[in-house]
Design an enzyme around this catalytic site. Structure first.
Site, PDB file in Angstrom:
ATOM      1  N   GLU A   1       0.855  -1.188   0.000  1.00  0.00           N
ATOM      2  CA  GLU A   1       0.000   0.000   0.000  1.00  0.00           C
ATOM      3  C   GLU A   1       0.879   1.221   0.000  1.00  0.00           C
ATOM      4  O   GLU A   1       1.793   1.321   0.825  1.00  0.00           O
ATOM      5  CB  GLU A   1      -0.813   0.085   1.282  1.00  0.00           C
TER       6      GLU A   1
ATOM      7  N   ARG B   1      -6.914  -1.489  -4.964  1.00  0.00           N
ATOM      8  CA  ARG B   1      -7.774  -0.491  -4.367  1.00  0.00           C
ATOM      9  C   ARG B   1      -7.180   0.896  -4.559  1.00  0.00           C
ATOM     10  O   ARG B   1      -5.990   1.123  -4.294  1.00  0.00           O
ATOM     11  CB  ARG B   1      -7.896  -0.780  -2.885  1.00  0.00           C
TER      12      ARG B   1
ATOM     13  N   TYR C   1      -7.802   4.934  -3.598  1.00  0.00           N
ATOM     14  CA  TYR C   1      -8.486   5.553  -2.460  1.00  0.00           C
ATOM     15  C   TYR C   1      -7.934   6.951  -2.224  1.00  0.00           C
ATOM     16  O   TYR C   1      -6.724   7.178  -2.331  1.00  0.00           O
ATOM     17  CB  TYR C   1      -8.217   4.649  -1.257  1.00  0.00           C
TER      18      TYR C   1
ATOM     19  N   ASP D   1      -7.279   9.400   0.613  1.00  0.00           N
ATOM     20  CA  ASP D   1      -7.188   9.303   2.060  1.00  0.00           C
ATOM     21  C   ASP D   1      -7.399  10.649   2.744  1.00  0.00           C
ATOM     22  O   ASP D   1      -7.325  11.700   2.120  1.00  0.00           O
ATOM     23  CB  ASP D   1      -5.796   8.749   2.414  1.00  0.00           C
TER      24      ASP D   1
ATOM     25  N   GLU E   1      -4.052   7.155  -2.486  1.00  0.00           N
ATOM     26  CA  GLU E   1      -3.466   5.922  -1.985  1.00  0.00           C
ATOM     27  C   GLU E   1      -3.794   4.758  -2.909  1.00  0.00           C
ATOM     28  O   GLU E   1      -4.910   4.681  -3.442  1.00  0.00           O
ATOM     29  CB  GLU E   1      -3.999   5.639  -0.582  1.00  0.00           C
TER      30      GLU E   1
ATOM     31  N   THR F   1      -2.074  -2.485  -3.609  1.00  0.00           N
ATOM     32  CA  THR F   1      -2.081  -3.524  -4.635  1.00  0.00           C
ATOM     33  C   THR F   1      -3.022  -4.643  -4.242  1.00  0.00           C
ATOM     34  O   THR F   1      -3.301  -4.879  -3.064  1.00  0.00           O
ATOM     35  CB  THR F   1      -0.691  -4.138  -4.854  1.00  0.00           C
TER      36      THR F   1
END
Lengths: 484, 61
Positions: free
Chosen positions: A31, A74, A76, A78, A84, A87
């Site tokens: 991430e 994902r 996103y 944040d 963000e 994987t």
């Protein structure tokens, strides 16, 4: 950090350990929180607005700044305007790196599209910088977090006393380095980390988080969330972080399972937070106080870990080979070879060799050359240090690659493929296909790591509890058929 | 002993070869590093302070 579902509360099926996971098989996830800034605009800009603009296509489609993509990952936005990317689940270090590279590419595309729109309002020279790094100019820090699925019988004490020293000292070759205003450090993140192992989430900054939300059968696995790690541009470093940690975890799992010491107990530190700061300043030569009363350098600690893992690899070749099956770059042997190679290069202070694959060394060699041509303003050094991490408009790292000074392992075609294709042999395959089909059918849907859900015409949910399963349950196939 | 002597010679040659290789590699690297410096000219001409101080990000986790 986004809240995660506790898969236990919905658990209606059996509690059998994963049928598809062999002895050392691992799930990797990376991430990355990116930093965002805009330069060259002809008016002051609100960065939160710029971030929202980046995510506008996502919000338009999903009514949310949180989405899962057709490659299973994902995306996103944040708190604090960090774009963000997390994987999808990967089985191998190469796949994890490739999925992370796909994330860079996706982020770059979003940033450049946003920049084009921005230039219409804020002038021709408005430039978005999207930093895959760990610190801004004002002392704020954010992370690249590694996730490892670990067998549940490895206890927290072992993680603190064996894994943590390994993670702290591996920074001598995985650290991205940072110009701290007047001198270079080996890591980006060290001085922002204040705790060791924790179960708390947002307040403190521990080095390792153990989540009791394992994204899998909770009787068999726990998820290790490693926060002590830099965001790397080096693909080698990204892969080696995963690969070496995988071997260490395998040895620890075996020790926990059999009750026989792993050999890594010797590495227990008296003060991990202090040790981390020492490694940050002195790298391989940092002297660390160990719990048994002795002192060792960070390099010596890595050598010890290497010897332990080499013995373990010898006696568990079959399971370890199986665990890395399909990786085009790594076998247990080649991981050991690369690991020993880098320790040898560190000992020889061979910065030319290190600079090909180690981010802090690449930076330091470059700046040494720059300084040969004349004194350099510290502000310029800080700027180039940031530029190295800019995935949208960076010049330095890209030039390094172009001139053969930094090794790359994934070619542009592979990365482009990974933007829309999940890693193989994990439940990411199921999630990715679901997203693709639901998008094509124009059906509103939601995902999280352990389930897929169609929202119309009525809510239908299918659990994906086994991260190693890419085949799917009958319920999954029913849901997919209904979307055709 | 003859065996040792042969090995020592071999290893001395190997060492020289390594050194020569390293020198060539080093020079090539210096040329490439200079090429990198040319490539990043536009950044070197921009306002470093504005770039650096313009980057303020609220912390994540």
């Amino acid at each position: 950090m986004p809240q995660l579902h506790d898969s236990r509360s919905r658990h209606s099926t059996s509690t059998q350990p994963s049928a598809t996971a062999g002895g050392c098989d691992r799930i990797f996830g990376l991430e990355t929180e990116y930093g965002l800034s805009v330069g060259g605009a002809d008016r002051p800009l609100d960065i939160s607005q710029v971030a929202m603009t980046m995510f506008q296509p996502v919000v338009q489609r999903e009514r949310s700044t949180n989405t899962y993509l057709d490659n299973g990952s994902r995306l996103y936005l944040d708190v604090g305007s960090h774009p963000e990317y997390a994987t999808a689940e990967a089985r191998t270090p190469f796949d994890a790196m490739l999925a992370d590279a796909a994330g860079e590419s996706i982020m770059r595309t979003m940033a450049l599209e946003t920049q084009a729109r921005l230039r219409a309002q804020a002038g021709e020279r408005a430039t978005i910088h999207l930093f895959k790094n760990n610190a801004d100019s004002a002392g704020h820090s954010y992370g690249c977090h590694e996730n490892y699925l670990v067998r549940r019988y490895v206890d927290l004490r072992a993680i603190q006393t064996q894994l943590l020293p390994f993670l702290i000292t591996r920074q001598i070759y995985t650290g991205a380095g940072r110009f701290d205003g007047d001198h270079w450090t080996y890591t980006q993140r060290a001085r922002f980390v204040d705790e060791t192992v924790s179960s708390a989430t947002t307040r403190s900054r521990p080095m390792i988080n153990t989540r009791d939300e394992p994204h899998a059968d909770p009787e068999s696995f726990r998820r290790l969330h490693v926060i002590i790690g830099d965001s790397n541009r080096s693909q080698w470093a990204t892969m080696v972080k995963c690969a070496t940690t995988h071997l260490v975890l395998s040895a620890m799992e075996h020790a926990a399972r059999t009750g026989v010491p792993s050999g890594l107990e010797r590495l227990e530190m008296t003060d991990p937070v202090q040790a981390n700061l020492e490694v940050n300043e002195l790298g391989p030569d940092a002297m660390i106080d160990l719990a048994d009363g002795t002192r060792m350098s960070a390099l010596e600690m890595q050598r010890l870990a290497w010897r332990v893992i080499e013995r373990f690899t010898h006696s568990h070749a079959h399971e370890l080979d199986a665990s890395l099956q399909g990786d085009p770059v790594w076998t247990p042997r080649s991981v050991l070879d690369a690991w020993r190679w880098v320790l040898d290069r560190l000992e020889a202070r061979d910065i030319d060799a290190l600079a090909q694959v180690v981010d802090w060394a690449c930076k330091r060699r470059f700046f040494a050359r720059l300084e040969e041509r004349g004194p350099v303003d510290p502000m310029r050094v800080a700027q180039l240090d940031l530029d190295y991490h800019d995935v949208a408009n960076g010049t330095l790292y890209e030039a390094m690659v172009r001139h053969g000074l930094m090794r790359v392992y994934a070619d542009p075609q592979q990365v482009a493929h990974a933007v829309h294709t999940p890693p193989e042999r994990t439940r990411a395959v199921l999630r990715g296909r679901f997203v693709q089909r639901a998008q094509q059918a124009g059906v509103r849907h939601v995902c999280d790591w352990t389930q897929v859900q169609v929202l119309e015409p009525e809510k239908r949910t299918v659990q994906l509890l086994d991260p190693f399963d890419s085949e799917g349950t009958p319920e999954y196939h029913d849901l997919m058929a209904s979307l055709a | 002993m003859p065996q040792e002597h042969a090995n020592a010679q071999e290893s001395a040659q190997h060492h020289e070869h390594d050194e020569a290789t390293r020198r060539v590699a080093s020079e090539a690297n210096v040329d490439s590093l200079d090429a990198v410096l040319d490539d990043i000219e536009s950044v070197l001409e921009s306002n470093a302070e504005a770039y650096v101080n313009g980057f303020v990000q609220k912390g994540g986790e």
